[in-house]
Design a protein around this motif. Structure first.
Motif, PDB file in Angstrom:
ATOM      1  N   GLU A  64       0.839  -1.200   0.000  1.00 51.27           N
ATOM      2  CA  GLU A  64       0.000   0.000   0.000  1.00 51.27           C
ATOM      3  C   GLU A  64       0.875   1.252   0.000  1.00 51.27           C
ATOM      4  O   GLU A  64       0.603   2.216  -0.711  1.00 51.27           O
ATOM      5  CB  GLU A  64      -0.930   0.007   1.206  1.00 51.27           C
ATOM      6  CG  GLU A  64      -1.910   1.159   1.180  1.00 51.27           C
ATOM      7  CD  GLU A  64      -2.931   1.110   2.301  1.00 51.27           C
ATOM      8  OE1 GLU A  64      -3.686   2.074   2.419  1.00 51.27           O
ATOM      9  OE2 GLU A  64      -2.962   0.120   3.045  1.00 51.27           O
ATOM     10  N   ALA A  65       1.949   1.216   0.776  1.00 46.16           N
ATOM     11  CA  ALA A  65       2.865   2.354   0.814  1.00 46.16           C
ATOM     12  C   ALA A  65       3.500   2.582  -0.553  1.00 46.16           C
ATOM     13  O   ALA A  65       3.603   3.719  -1.021  1.00 46.16           O
ATOM     14  CB  ALA A  65       3.939   2.119   1.859  1.00 46.16           C
ATOM     15  N   ARG A  66       3.915   1.509  -1.204  1.00 48.43           N
ATOM     16  CA  ARG A  66       4.593   1.634  -2.506  1.00 48.43           C
ATOM     17  C   ARG A  66       3.633   2.070  -3.600  1.00 48.43           C
ATOM     18  O   ARG A  66       3.971   2.875  -4.463  1.00 48.43           O
ATOM     19  CB  ARG A  66       5.236   0.286  -2.882  1.00 48.43           C
ATOM     20  CG  ARG A  66       5.926   0.281  -4.240  1.00 48.43           C
ATOM     21  CD  ARG A  66       7.169   1.151  -4.215  1.00 48.43           C
ATOM     22  NE  ARG A  66       7.920   1.082  -5.427  1.00 48.43           N
ATOM     23  CZ  ARG A  66       7.754   1.914  -6.461  1.00 48.43           C
ATOM     24  NH1 ARG A  66       6.861   2.867  -6.417  1.00 48.43           N
ATOM     25  NH2 ARG A  66       8.505   1.778  -7.540  1.00 48.43           N
ATOM     26  N   LEU A  67       2.411   1.560  -3.572  1.00 49.58           N
ATOM     27  CA  LEU A  67       1.478   1.806  -4.664  1.00 49.58           C
ATOM     28  C   LEU A  67       0.576   3.024  -4.447  1.00 49.58           C
ATOM     29  O   LEU A  67       0.128   3.628  -5.410  1.00 49.58           O
ATOM     30  CB  LEU A  67       0.611   0.564  -4.902  1.00 49.58           C
ATOM     31  CG  LEU A  67       1.378  -0.692  -5.313  1.00 49.58           C
ATOM     32  CD1 LEU A  67       0.462  -1.898  -5.324  1.00 49.58           C
ATOM     33  CD2 LEU A  67       2.043  -0.497  -6.665  1.00 49.58           C
ATOM     34  N   LYS A  68       0.292   3.358  -3.195  1.00 53.52           N
ATOM     35  CA  LYS A  68      -0.668   4.439  -2.946  1.00 53.52           C
ATOM     36  C   LYS A  68      -0.221   5.443  -1.886  1.00 53.52           C
ATOM     37  O   LYS A  68      -0.934   6.384  -1.598  1.00 53.52           O
ATOM     38  CB  LYS A  68      -2.010   3.839  -2.517  1.00 53.52           C
ATOM     39  CG  LYS A  68      -2.675   3.029  -3.605  1.00 53.52           C
ATOM     40  CD  LYS A  68      -4.131   2.929  -3.332  1.00 53.52           C
ATOM     41  CE  LYS A  68      -4.802   3.574  -4.422  1.00 53.52           C
ATOM     42  NZ  LYS A  68      -5.973   4.051  -4.623  1.00 53.52           N
ATOM     43  N   HIS A  90       6.971  -3.083  -5.924  1.00 46.59           N
ATOM     44  CA  HIS A  90       5.674  -3.232  -6.592  1.00 46.59           C
ATOM     45  C   HIS A  90       5.578  -4.543  -7.380  1.00 46.59           C
ATOM     46  O   HIS A  90       4.484  -5.089  -7.540  1.00 46.59           O
ATOM     47  CB  HIS A  90       5.358  -2.019  -7.475  1.00 46.59           C
ATOM     48  CG  HIS A  90       6.340  -1.769  -8.571  1.00 46.59           C
ATOM     49  ND1 HIS A  90       7.604  -1.271  -8.342  1.00 46.59           N
ATOM     50  CD2 HIS A  90       6.236  -1.961  -9.908  1.00 46.59           C
ATOM     51  CE1 HIS A  90       8.234  -1.159  -9.498  1.00 46.59           C
ATOM     52  NE2 HIS A  90       7.426  -1.578 -10.460  1.00 46.59           N
ATOM     53  N   HIS A  91       6.699  -5.080  -7.834  1.00 47.21           N
ATOM     54  CA  HIS A  91       6.647  -6.368  -8.545  1.00 47.21           C
ATOM     55  C   HIS A  91       6.314  -7.511  -7.589  1.00 47.21           C
ATOM     56  O   HIS A  91       5.608  -8.446  -7.972  1.00 47.21           O
ATOM     57  CB  HIS A  91       7.957  -6.635  -9.286  1.00 47.21           C
ATOM     58  CG  HIS A  91       8.135  -5.746 -10.476  1.00 47.21           C
ATOM     59  ND1 HIS A  91       7.486  -5.962 -11.664  1.00 47.21           N
ATOM     60  CD2 HIS A  91       8.862  -4.613 -10.627  1.00 47.21           C
ATOM     61  CE1 HIS A  91       7.812  -5.010 -12.526  1.00 47.21           C
ATOM     62  NE2 HIS A  91       8.645  -4.178 -11.912  1.00 47.21           N
ATOM     63  N   LEU A  92       6.798  -7.442  -6.371  1.00 46.64           N
ATOM     64  CA  LEU A  92       6.394  -8.428  -5.360  1.00 46.64           C
ATOM     65  C   LEU A  92       4.893  -8.307  -5.113  1.00 46.64           C
ATOM     66  O   LEU A  92       4.182  -9.317  -5.070  1.00 46.64           O
ATOM     67  CB  LEU A  92       7.161  -8.222  -4.047  1.00 46.64           C
ATOM     68  CG  LEU A  92       6.674  -9.095  -2.882  1.00 46.64           C
ATOM     69  CD1 LEU A  92       7.020 -10.560  -3.128  1.00 46.64           C
ATOM     70  CD2 LEU A  92       7.274  -8.622  -1.569  1.00 46.64           C
ATOM     71  N   CYS A  93       4.416  -7.082  -4.982  1.00 40.17           N
ATOM     72  CA  CYS A  93       2.986  -6.842  -4.746  1.00 40.17           C
ATOM     73  C   CYS A  93       2.137  -7.379  -5.902  1.00 40.17           C
ATOM     74  O   CYS A  93       1.117  -8.036  -5.682  1.00 40.17           O
ATOM     75  CB  CYS A  93       2.726  -5.343  -4.562  1.00 40.17           C
ATOM     76  SG  CYS A  93       3.663  -4.607  -3.206  1.00 40.17           S
ATOM     77  N   PHE A  94       2.571  -7.119  -7.125  1.00 40.59           N
ATOM     78  CA  PHE A  94       1.839  -7.620  -8.292  1.00 40.59           C
ATOM     79  C   PHE A  94       1.828  -9.145  -8.295  1.00 40.59           C
ATOM     80  O   PHE A  94       0.805  -9.771  -8.577  1.00 40.59           O
ATOM     81  CB  PHE A  94       2.456  -7.105  -9.591  1.00 40.59           C
ATOM     82  CG  PHE A  94       2.316  -5.625  -9.821  1.00 40.59           C
ATOM     83  CD1 PHE A  94       1.471  -4.835  -9.057  1.00 40.59           C
ATOM     84  CD2 PHE A  94       3.044  -5.007 -10.820  1.00 40.59           C
ATOM     85  CE1 PHE A  94       1.358  -3.466  -9.278  1.00 40.59           C
ATOM     86  CE2 PHE A  94       2.934  -3.643 -11.063  1.00 40.59           C
ATOM     87  CZ  PHE A  94       2.095  -2.879 -10.290  1.00 40.59           C
ATOM     88  N   VAL A 119       4.563 -15.480 -11.701  1.00 38.88           N
ATOM     89  CA  VAL A 119       5.933 -15.998 -11.809  1.00 38.88           C
ATOM     90  C   VAL A 119       6.848 -14.948 -12.440  1.00 38.88           C
ATOM     91  O   VAL A 119       7.976 -14.734 -11.972  1.00 38.88           O
ATOM     92  CB  VAL A 119       5.968 -17.325 -12.605  1.00 38.88           C
ATOM     93  CG1 VAL A 119       7.386 -17.733 -12.954  1.00 38.88           C
ATOM     94  CG2 VAL A 119       5.277 -18.432 -11.821  1.00 38.88           C
ATOM     95  N   ALA A 120       6.378 -14.261 -13.471  1.00 41.78           N
ATOM     96  CA  ALA A 120       7.198 -13.228 -14.130  1.00 41.78           C
ATOM     97  C   ALA A 120       7.552 -12.103 -13.159  1.00 41.78           C
ATOM     98  O   ALA A 120       8.694 -11.623 -13.136  1.00 41.78           O
ATOM     99  CB  ALA A 120       6.463 -12.670 -15.346  1.00 41.78           C
ATOM    100  N   ASN A 121       6.597 -11.678 -12.344  1.00 38.38           N
ATOM    101  CA  ASN A 121       6.874 -10.609 -11.374  1.00 38.38           C
ATOM    102  C   ASN A 121       7.812 -11.079 -10.267  1.00 38.38           C
ATOM    103  O   ASN A 121       8.702 -10.338  -9.851  1.00 38.38           O
ATOM    104  CB  ASN A 121       5.567 -10.055 -10.793  1.00 38.38           C
ATOM    105  CG  ASN A 121       4.945  -9.025 -11.700  1.00 38.38           C
ATOM    106  OD1 ASN A 121       5.379  -7.883 -11.725  1.00 38.38           O
ATOM    107  ND2 ASN A 121       3.933  -9.429 -12.462  1.00 38.38           N
TER     108      ASN A 121
END
Length: 153
Positions: A64-68, A90-94, A119-121
């Protein structure tokens, strides 16, 4: 010299075969277009990569901190987990969110898509984070989970 009736029968057979091939070709083209349209519709119907507000609630607070988050919240998390980790967080979050989406769908194509994106993220963060990153085990676990769900498809 050939019998005119035999020549006429042969010509009729060739015309019928040509018509049959044309009809078959049109039917195949129609099927391919129909499946392509369904596939394009399914892809158009996919949610955006960025988690929705309701999905964000299920993710770690750092997401949430990273994205918003505002600048102050971002700086605090950046100091807590490190600049390099926060940059790619954000890639971990995705990835985590795609795993959640895969668990919630019964549509096999959508599940496959979500798991491949997960897997890609996870691969992305595992390539970019240092080996001693505190968040690395979470990314590795998320990737293993996605791979296990892929095997079950």
């Amino acid at each position: 010299m050939r019998d005119p009736m035999t020549a006429m029968r042969t010509e009729t057979t060739v015309i019928r075969a040509t018509r049959w091939r044309r009809r078959l070709a049109w039917a195949c083209a129609a099927l391919l277009l129909a499946f392509g349209a369904v596939d394009a519709y399914a892809q158009r119907d996919l949610p955006p990569e960025r988690p929705t507000d309701s999905e964000l609630v299920l993710l770690p607070k750092a997401c949430e901190a990273r994205l918003k988050g505002n600048d102050e919240v971002r700086r605090a998390w950046q100091q807590q987990i490190g600049r390099e980790n926060f940059l790619h967080l954000h890639h971990l979050c995705f990835g985590l969110n795609y795993n959640n989406r895969a668990r919630l769908t019964f549509d096999k194509k959508r599940k496959l898509y979500f798991l491949q994106r997960a897997v890609a993220n996870f691969d992305y963060v595992l390539r970019h984070w240092p080996a001693d990153s505190a968040l690395r085990p979470e990314a590795e676990a998320g990737k293993r989970e996605a791979e296990m769900m892929l095997q079950m498809l």
